[in-house]
Design an enzyme around this catalytic site. Sequence first.
Site, short mmCIF file in Angstrom:
data_model
loop_
_atom_site.label_atom_id
_atom_site.label_comp_id
_atom_site.label_asym_id
_atom_site.label_seq_id
_atom_site.Cartn_x
_atom_site.Cartn_y
_atom_site.Cartn_z
N GLY A 127 17.59 55.53 22.74
CA GLY A 127 18.42 54.91 23.83
C GLY A 127 18.08 53.27 24.17
O GLY A 127 17.49 52.50 23.47
N SER A 128 18.27 52.90 25.51
CA SER A 128 17.84 51.60 26.13
C SER A 128 16.39 51.22 26.08
O SER A 128 16.22 50.15 26.20
CB SER A 128 18.47 51.62 27.45
OG SER A 128 19.81 51.41 27.51
N LEU A 129 15.51 52.33 25.72
CA LEU A 129 14.10 51.92 25.12
C LEU A 129 14.23 51.03 23.94
O LEU A 129 13.07 50.02 23.91
CB LEU A 129 13.23 52.91 24.95
CG LEU A 129 13.08 53.81 26.41
CD1 LEU A 129 11.95 55.07 25.70
CD2 LEU A 129 12.26 53.17 27.20
#
Length: 222
Positions: free
Chosen positions: A32-34
């Site tokens: 995801g946004s990591l």
Amino acid sequence: PAAAYVVVSPDGTASVGTYGKGVTARTPFVLGSLSKSFTALSIMELVYRGKVALDQPVTTYLPWFRTATAGRVPTIRQLLDQSSGLPTSAGVADVAHPGRTLEQRVRRIADVKPTAVPGAEFQYCNLNFATLGLVVQTVSGQPYADFVRTNVFQPLGMTGTYASIPQARAAGLLKAGVPLFGLHVREQAADFEGALPDGYLVSDAQDVGHYLTMQLGDGTFQ
């Protein structure tokens, strides 16, 4: 839903564990946004090499870049710290269009009207990091996926980390757990290659331990 976790100690040792059935320390999960932190690291690698300057406008590297408001062009630093002026909503719309390429996504910013002057305020927007990913790709002369594999995954020994959903599926990527009206619904991750820089990199708990050891330490791993 099953999960895997890693705890990194101040001395650099990592402890990996799991919860639920069918998951190990090497089970791939969509980050995801990591993924955005990998893109930031890639930009800083290019800064270190003298190929990118943080306070230059993005048009220095993507001359055609523009927004729907003349003159509102953010710097590389403003993209990194989410103060470009692009609204959150503009970065969410792409989720329904996984067929768009990275360049197509960034070119569509020409139709987005900024809701703030660059540098004025924080507004989380996926398109900031899509743009940074395209800068990495353009400046390095390599596809974004190849750059992160060569310059991030390999030096950190991240052998279970992928810049490809199909490759991750072949390695055991599970269907995601999505809550829907109180039910746990299984959903296959979309093959959204154009969103790798802001949300679709894949890794496992063991590899994330390597990454965190580097990030929380002195910037080195082994």
